[in-house]
Design a protein around this motif. Structure first.
Motif, PDB file in Angstrom:
ATOM      1  N   UNK A  54      39.591 116.535 102.409  1.00  0.00           N
ATOM      2  CA  UNK A  54      39.477 117.635 101.448  1.00  0.00           C
ATOM      3  C   UNK A  54      38.679 118.780 102.055  1.00  0.00           C
ATOM      4  N   UNK A  55      38.866 120.005 101.545  1.00  0.00           N
ATOM      5  CA  UNK A  55      38.072 121.150 102.036  1.00  0.00           C
ATOM      6  C   UNK A  55      36.608 121.013 101.661  1.00  0.00           C
ATOM      7  N   UNK A  87      39.803 127.953  97.126  1.00  0.00           N
ATOM      8  CA  UNK A  87      41.156 128.084  97.635  1.00  0.00           C
ATOM      9  C   UNK A  87      41.790 129.430  97.331  1.00  0.00           C
ATOM     10  N   UNK A  88      43.081 129.506  97.613  1.00  0.00           N
ATOM     11  CA  UNK A  88      43.814 130.767  97.477  1.00  0.00           C
ATOM     12  C   UNK A  88      44.727 130.799  96.261  1.00  0.00           C
ATOM     13  N   UNK A  89      44.510 129.911  95.320  1.00  0.00           N
ATOM     14  CA  UNK A  89      45.323 129.894  94.106  1.00  0.00           C
ATOM     15  C   UNK A  89      46.389 128.812  94.147  1.00  0.00           C
ATOM     16  N   UNK A  90      46.899 128.483  92.958  1.00  0.00           N
ATOM     17  CA  UNK A  90      47.968 127.493  92.854  1.00  0.00           C
ATOM     18  C   UNK A  90      47.529 126.110  93.284  1.00  0.00           C
ATOM     19  N   UNK A  91      48.393 125.430  94.045  1.00  0.00           N
ATOM     20  CA  UNK A  91      48.109 124.064  94.488  1.00  0.00           C
ATOM     21  C   UNK A  91      46.908 124.015  95.429  1.00  0.00           C
ATOM     22  N   UNK A 149      43.909 123.760  93.248  1.00  0.00           N
ATOM     23  CA  UNK A 149      43.855 122.408  92.697  1.00  0.00           C
ATOM     24  C   UNK A 149      43.346 121.425  93.739  1.00  0.00           C
ATOM     25  N   UNK A 150      43.780 121.576  94.986  1.00  0.00           N
ATOM     26  CA  UNK A 150      43.330 120.698  96.059  1.00  0.00           C
ATOM     27  C   UNK A 150      41.834 120.872  96.317  1.00  0.00           C
ATOM     28  N   UNK A 151      41.344 122.093  96.247  1.00  0.00           N
ATOM     29  CA  UNK A 151      39.912 122.341  96.432  1.00  0.00           C
ATOM     30  C   UNK A 151      39.069 121.762  95.300  1.00  0.00           C
ATOM     31  N   UNK A 152      39.656 121.614  94.116  1.00  0.00           N
ATOM     32  CA  UNK A 152      38.884 121.170  92.945  1.00  0.00           C
ATOM     33  C   UNK A 152      38.877 119.657  92.770  1.00  0.00           C
ATOM     34  N   UNK A 153      39.620 118.918  93.587  1.00  0.00           N
ATOM     35  CA  UNK A 153      39.696 117.471  93.381  1.00  0.00           C
ATOM     36  C   UNK A 153      38.336 116.806  93.580  1.00  0.00           C
ATOM     37  N   UNK A 154      37.669 117.088  94.683  1.00  0.00           N
ATOM     38  CA  UNK A 154      36.357 116.470  94.916  1.00  0.00           C
ATOM     39  C   UNK A 154      35.329 116.866  93.855  1.00  0.00           C
ATOM     40  N   UNK A 208      27.116 122.835  94.409  1.00  0.00           N
ATOM     41  CA  UNK A 208      27.297 121.951  95.559  1.00  0.00           C
ATOM     42  C   UNK A 208      28.535 122.317  96.360  1.00  0.00           C
ATOM     43  N   UNK A 209      29.623 122.648  95.651  1.00  0.00           N
ATOM     44  CA  UNK A 209      30.889 122.929  96.316  1.00  0.00           C
ATOM     45  C   UNK A 209      31.168 124.429  96.471  1.00  0.00           C
ATOM     46  N   UNK A 210      30.182 125.269  96.159  1.00  0.00           N
ATOM     47  CA  UNK A 210      30.306 126.732  96.309  1.00  0.00           C
ATOM     48  C   UNK A 210      31.541 127.264  95.595  1.00  0.00           C
TER      49      UNK A 210
END
Length: 332
Positions: free
Chosen positions: A179-180, A185-189, A192-197, A273-275
């Motif tokens: 994970x990042x 992120x840059x929007x969209x998926x 969503x990928x950045x928000x999983x953690x 924590x995740x900025x």
């Protein structure tokens, strides 16, 4: 009972439930009114001169001081300042951010999407994982699943949000590089990928509470006489569990609705924590820079959201519990 009598009974119950809900709405409004007074007092409770706090790092000049005093009605009595501030808040005028130099409403609107998506994702993860785990823990009480669920619940309840976040960042973002590390992120998926953690970080604490609620409610239902009777009549165990879960849904749903307030405090730490550029970091930065207009408006908005969640939990309880529907607001 004639049809006319039945209609009258239903109308009476509807009026009783409506009256009960109206009382709770008025109670919530009274609490919000008291909180608004306390939140407005933040401007006076902050150490130092009010005008200097509001000016922040901007150059101090007679014109700037006069503009600030006019903007915040500082020449009026305190009670009149409060009424003007509350009236402006109700109409959507949240004031001007001293730090960002934009209307507070615009600052909040630009960040609320990330926070809502994060909270929604965390709540969904918590429900999807915690409710089945709580049910299985109750059905297999004393087994390895129950012990594992209890350990995870204790960890989720006791570990600070920032500590869980840092651990997940190290393992899944730095070490495994799945994970990042930070950002939205840059929007969209990609967002969503950045928000999983961050969502998993929040879901651990929220899910721990829901696991405990589900396990306790299911254990209570599985020990009732109707479950024993159903088993004695030869009803399949899976069907018995579904019946027990349907009856246990009342405390689970209402409890899960109320523990949504857990996300309010946890979001600040998770976003830091995740900025993430959400409302949590906005509130933290505004407190550090003494941007009082943002702090006041955002704090009161959070209080309104919590009050609405509590009212929805009450409404869910009224709708799910047939005893209250039959008795018109009184549990039989």
């Amino acid at each position: 009972m004639t049809q006319t009598t039945a209609l009258r009974v239903r109308a009476s119950r509807a009026r009783s439930l409506g009256g009960l809900l109206a009382v709770r709405v008025l109670g919530a409004l009274a609490v919000l009114l008291v909180l608004s007074v306390l939140i407005f007092s933040l401007m006076y409770l902050a150490p130092g001169d009010i005008v200097k706090n509001l000016l922040g790092n901007r150059p101090t000049s007679p014109e700037a001081v006069a503009a600030i005093r006019e903007q915040y009605n500082l020449d009026d009595p305190a009670w009149m300042q409060y009424l003007k501030w509350l009236g402006a808040f109700v109409t959507g005028d949240l004031g001007q951010s001293i730090r960002l130099q934009v209307p507070v409403a615009d600052a909040i609107a630009s960040r609320v999407g990330i926070t809502m998506l994060l909270c929604g994702l965390a709540f969904i993860i918590a429900l999807v994982v915690a409710i089945p785990l709580g049910v299985h823990s109750a059905v297999r009480a004393g087994g390895w699943t129950d012990r594992t669920g209890n350990v995870l619940a204790v960890v989720g309840l006791s570990a600070p949000t920032f500590a869980i976040g840092l651990l997940l960042l190290y393992v899944f973002a730095y070490y495994l590089r799945i994970f990042p590390v930070y950002g939205a992120g840059d929007g969209g998926l990609d967002t969503l990928w950045h928000l999983i953690l961050p969502a998993v970080t929040l879901a651990l604490g929220l899910g721990a509470i829901i696991v405990k609620l589900t396990r306790t409610a299911m254990l209570r239902e599985l020990e009732t006489d109707y479950v024993t009777s159903a088993r004695a009549r030869g009803i399949r165990e899976s069907q018995v569990r579904r019946i027990a879960l349907r009856n246990a849904a009342i405390p689970i749903v209402t409890g899960a609705s109320l523990v949504l307030t857990f996300l309010v405090g946890g979001t600040v730490l998770a976003e830091t924590t995740y900025a993430l550029p959400g409302l949590g970091t906005l509130l933290q930065d505004s407190v550090l820079f003494k941007d009082i207009a943002v702090v006041q408006s955002l704090t009161l908005l959070v209080a309104v959201v919590i009050a609405v969640i509590a009212l929805l939990a009450d409404l869910a309880y009224l709708m799910l519990d047939p005893r209250i529907r039959r008795s018109g607001g009184r549990v039989a």
